[in-house]
Design a protein around this motif. Structure first.
Motif, PDB file in Angstrom:
ATOM      1  N   LYS A   1      -6.615  -2.839   4.909  1.00  0.00           N
ATOM      2  CA  LYS A   1      -6.877  -3.455   3.615  1.00  0.00           C
ATOM      3  C   LYS A   1      -8.334  -3.329   3.191  1.00  0.00           C
ATOM      4  O   LYS A   1      -8.652  -3.449   2.030  1.00  0.00           O
ATOM      5  CB  LYS A   1      -6.439  -4.917   3.603  1.00  0.00           C
ATOM      6  N   ALA A   2      -9.201  -3.064   4.153  1.00  0.00           N
ATOM      7  CA  ALA A   2     -10.610  -3.075   3.810  1.00  0.00           C
ATOM      8  C   ALA A   2     -11.123  -1.705   3.351  1.00  0.00           C
ATOM      9  O   ALA A   2     -12.289  -1.555   3.053  1.00  0.00           O
ATOM     10  CB  ALA A   2     -11.433  -3.570   4.991  1.00  0.00           C
ATOM     11  N   GLY A   3     -10.258  -0.714   3.302  1.00  0.00           N
ATOM     12  CA  GLY A   3     -10.711   0.622   2.930  1.00  0.00           C
ATOM     13  C   GLY A   3     -11.022   0.737   1.445  1.00  0.00           C
ATOM     14  O   GLY A   3     -10.331   0.149   0.623  1.00  0.00           O
ATOM     15  N   VAL A   4     -12.076   1.481   1.133  1.00  0.00           N
ATOM     16  CA  VAL A   4     -12.425   1.681  -0.276  1.00  0.00           C
ATOM     17  C   VAL A   4     -11.344   2.523  -0.946  1.00  0.00           C
ATOM     18  O   VAL A   4     -10.972   2.323  -2.086  1.00  0.00           O
ATOM     19  CB  VAL A   4     -13.775   2.423  -0.433  1.00  0.00           C
ATOM     20  N   SER A   5     -10.821   3.496  -0.197  1.00  0.00           N
ATOM     21  CA  SER A   5      -9.920   4.467  -0.802  1.00  0.00           C
ATOM     22  C   SER A   5      -8.446   4.143  -0.572  1.00  0.00           C
ATOM     23  O   SER A   5      -7.577   4.853  -1.047  1.00  0.00           O
ATOM     24  CB  SER A   5     -10.224   5.858  -0.256  1.00  0.00           C
ATOM     25  N   SER A   6      -8.184   3.068   0.167  1.00  0.00           N
ATOM     26  CA  SER A   6      -6.780   2.732   0.390  1.00  0.00           C
ATOM     27  C   SER A   6      -6.143   2.429  -0.951  1.00  0.00           C
ATOM     28  O   SER A   6      -6.751   1.833  -1.818  1.00  0.00           O
ATOM     29  CB  SER A   6      -6.653   1.537   1.328  1.00  0.00           C
ATOM     30  N   GLU A   7      -4.923   2.857  -1.104  1.00  0.00           N
ATOM     31  CA  GLU A   7      -4.333   2.853  -2.430  1.00  0.00           C
ATOM     32  C   GLU A   7      -3.086   1.978  -2.488  1.00  0.00           C
ATOM     33  O   GLU A   7      -2.186   2.107  -1.671  1.00  0.00           O
ATOM     34  CB  GLU A   7      -3.986   4.297  -2.772  1.00  0.00           C
ATOM     35  N   PHE A   8      -3.046   1.117  -3.491  1.00  0.00           N
ATOM     36  CA  PHE A   8      -1.857   0.318  -3.703  1.00  0.00           C
ATOM     37  C   PHE A   8      -0.763   1.191  -4.324  1.00  0.00           C
ATOM     38  O   PHE A   8      -1.055   2.110  -5.082  1.00  0.00           O
ATOM     39  CB  PHE A   8      -2.172  -0.869  -4.621  1.00  0.00           C
TER      40      PHE A   8
ATOM     41  N   GLU B   1      -0.883   1.777  -8.001  1.00  0.00           N
ATOM     42  CA  GLU B   1      -1.879   2.759  -8.443  1.00  0.00           C
ATOM     43  C   GLU B   1      -1.316   4.178  -8.359  1.00  0.00           C
ATOM     44  O   GLU B   1      -1.466   4.971  -9.287  1.00  0.00           O
ATOM     45  CB  GLU B   1      -3.146   2.638  -7.595  1.00  0.00           C
TER      46      GLU B   1
ATOM     47  N   PHE C   1       0.830  -1.194   0.000  1.00  0.00           N
ATOM     48  CA  PHE C   1       0.000   0.000   0.000  1.00  0.00           C
ATOM     49  C   PHE C   1       0.870   1.252   0.000  1.00  0.00           C
ATOM     50  O   PHE C   1       1.983   1.257   0.531  1.00  0.00           O
ATOM     51  CB  PHE C   1      -0.929   0.026   1.225  1.00  0.00           C
TER      52      PHE C   1
END
Lengths: 387, 387
Positions: free
Chosen positions: A259-266, A269, A252
């Motif tokens: 890990k469960a966040g909608v907006s968490s970013e790899f 990305e 991340f």
């Protein structure tokens, strides 16, 4: 490569872009589709010195997103070097102590050469989508005018990767008497259906951007989001899956995000988004459309009645063909097809498939084997040309 | 496959989608990220008959763009069969004369199950981007409620390809006592960086569409262009380069168009555009965002402290793991990683890497080896379960 790192290896130093303009008449410039265009300006840079018998000139051809700025920097304060600075300079693969290196921005481009963003003399406004379709052969024909203008009768070499390789191959076919040798890297005699598909989704990303406005955006907001997305898509195809995995994996961007966040970013990305944003600052969306289209339509086989062997029948250059094992956009099989067609014609061709995880991007990254192969090939070609 | 062709092989005939709704309280449904959601509806279909001792139930799990409609047709006039009709029906791989086959639309989906397009009871409007983040485990937990509701204590098998395979694996980990066997096809214990990157550019295509409007489009124009482009990008990754080459090559859609035309269209482009347009008619853009995010975040290794071996420590199912040699989105190496982790734990696993040019799509296309392997595996598992 930073200016500092580049300087260590030898740098061409501060360079300046020059401009060569030709117009019709008297200098007719007719495109492959029959339309005329003019005046045409080509932005170009040169590094090194042309020798007395003008036998040491090398023309570098750039890829989709390149420019005339292949080496050096624009000022002492400039942190960025030209796109192939790793390979062009004193002591480097294209050794500027020996060779006179030329690079020009392609016709249809947006870094000083005539393209969709240029003013159409007939309307006084930017061409936009009124710009005529250009082909790889048209780009080469425009470069030929520049080479004539520089008083060079024969090029020691034409060299490029990806679309640059397509131009290099086209040079040996269009002007067989003007080219001693050809270095075609990570390229193809025609793009695969998959390659066309990726170019098409990139173009669709631009078309979908309301700011694109059918190509008429030069006096308003530019289609940033669309062009940025096209670049993101492109970047995925330039890297190998393995390289991407090793560089980013599933990490991340911000390790505190769950890990469960909608907006968490790899990380992968963030990287792609950054590449997209950077690109928009220096590239024109319409040029992206025209140049990818030129790549899609390039087809040496089709040009010669379906036979790649026929395409290379009348060439006289010696070839160095290079591919990279992890390049899936222009896979090694594409290079091998070129090599086979040349050999059937009894032409002189060296081929090397370089083992690397760097994918299509490999020709732009440090690679000792690439460097040595170019260097040795040029040395041998230069020696031959001197006799 | 047309209804006619399907009928030849044996069809489940006309089917009907059913709906199962559970709410909280008393039936709390808590998602992985801690948020509660309800009421939750799952659309599902069943084919075949549940036997007396309820030992012949197979749960089919669908991929990104699937639905509960896995087999049969909705009326005698319906020309389209369910998405896995090739493999579900009398005498087929999932033989409905022997087994009771269940398929439900995933939580977060848009084909009858609760998802972003559903009405949020708290606001009376569609959830849109207020829909909570769902994970593959959440999808499985919702399916568990459906299986309980159907009075089934133990599933003979869970089976699916791609994201369906992820759910199948998750089932064996979340509910080890409820699963006899698992068929995981063209899947992975976690998506690669490249896979995440492709999902991300698809989502960006949707975000870039002004009609997406932060997910609030249910009462106005829908983000057709964005969703269509996302699907086009996806489709490229579902096909192998070779399959694309054989299917389309560099052929033009209209053979009369010259190669130099700006608007001349390659067949591969028309095909992708058609796929995009067709998709928009049946899929919700917000579901596309949520479901691809669930796929990105699925990571069995991370769930178990970085060890895939630990993930499979307490499973009791027997496994059939299948990959396809030309699948580059979920490459064979991903399946082999699962197989290794299972074998380290001494679990019973059959693995086959099927030779095909059909890429990731292979699990949806006719394939005799796939059919036979599923059929034989189920036969043997059913025999075992009867003792």
């Amino acid at each position: 490569m930073t200016k500092k790192e580049s300087a260590k290896k030898g740098t061409v130093g501060v360079v300046k872009t020059e401009y060569f303009t030709f117009s019709y008449p008297p200098d007719y410039f007719i495109l492959s589709n029959g339309s005329q265009i003019g005046p045409v300006t080509l932005a170009y840079e040169t590094y090194g010195v042309l020798n007395e018998n003008r036998s040491n000139a090398i023309l570098i051809l750039h890829a989709l997103s390149g420019s005339a700025h292949a080496a050096g920097f624009y000022s002492e304060k400039d942190k960025n070097t030209g796109w192939w600075d790793l390979y062009i300079g004193p002591g480097k693969a294209f050794d500027t102590e020996k060779y006179f290196v030329i690079c020009s921005n392609v016709l249809g481009g947006c870094s000083g050469s005539t393209g969709p963003a240029s003013i159409n003399p007939e309307t006084g406004r930017a061409y936009g989508m009124d710009f005529p379709m250009v082909t790889i052969a048209d780009m080469v024909n425009a470069q030929k005018k520049l080479i004539d203008h520089l008083g060079i009768k024969k090029l020691l070499a034409v060299a490029g990767g990806s679309m640059g390789g397509m131009q290099a191959l086209q040079w040996t076919i269009s002007y067989p008497d003007m080219v001693e040798s050809c270095i075609a890297i990570a390229t193809s005699a025609s793009l695969s259906a998959q390659g066309i598909a990726f170019n098409e989704v990139g173009r669709q990303a631009i078309f979908n951007d309301p700011h694109w406005n059918n190509g008429n955006y030069y006096n308003s907001r530019i289609p940033k989001a669309g062009l940025s997305l096209a670049r993101m898509i492109g970047h995925i195809t330039y890297m190998s899956e393995k390289h991407m995995h090793e560089k980013f994996g599933r990490k991340f961007q911000d390790s505190h995000q769950g890990k469960a966040g909608v907006s968490s970013e790899f990380m992968v990305e963030s990287y792609l988004k950054y590449q997209g944003i950077k690109f928009v600052e220096r590239f024109d969306a319409n040029s992206y459309i025209y140049i990818t289209r030129a790549i899609d339509h390039f087809d040496l086989k089709e040009d010669f009645g379906g036979s790649l062997t026929a395409a290379f029948e009348n060439v006289s250059a010696n070839y160095l063909v290079i591919s990279f094992t992890s390049d899936w956009l222009y896979p090694s099989s594409n290079s091998k097809e070129i090599v086979r067609a040349l050999r059937v014609n009894g032409k002189n061709v060296n081929y090397i498939d370089i083992e690397t995880d760097n994918g299509h991007d490999a020709f732009l990254l440090p690679n000792e084997i690439l460097e040595k192969n170019i260097k040795n090939f040029l040395k041998s070609e230069f020696k031959k040309s001197e006799f």
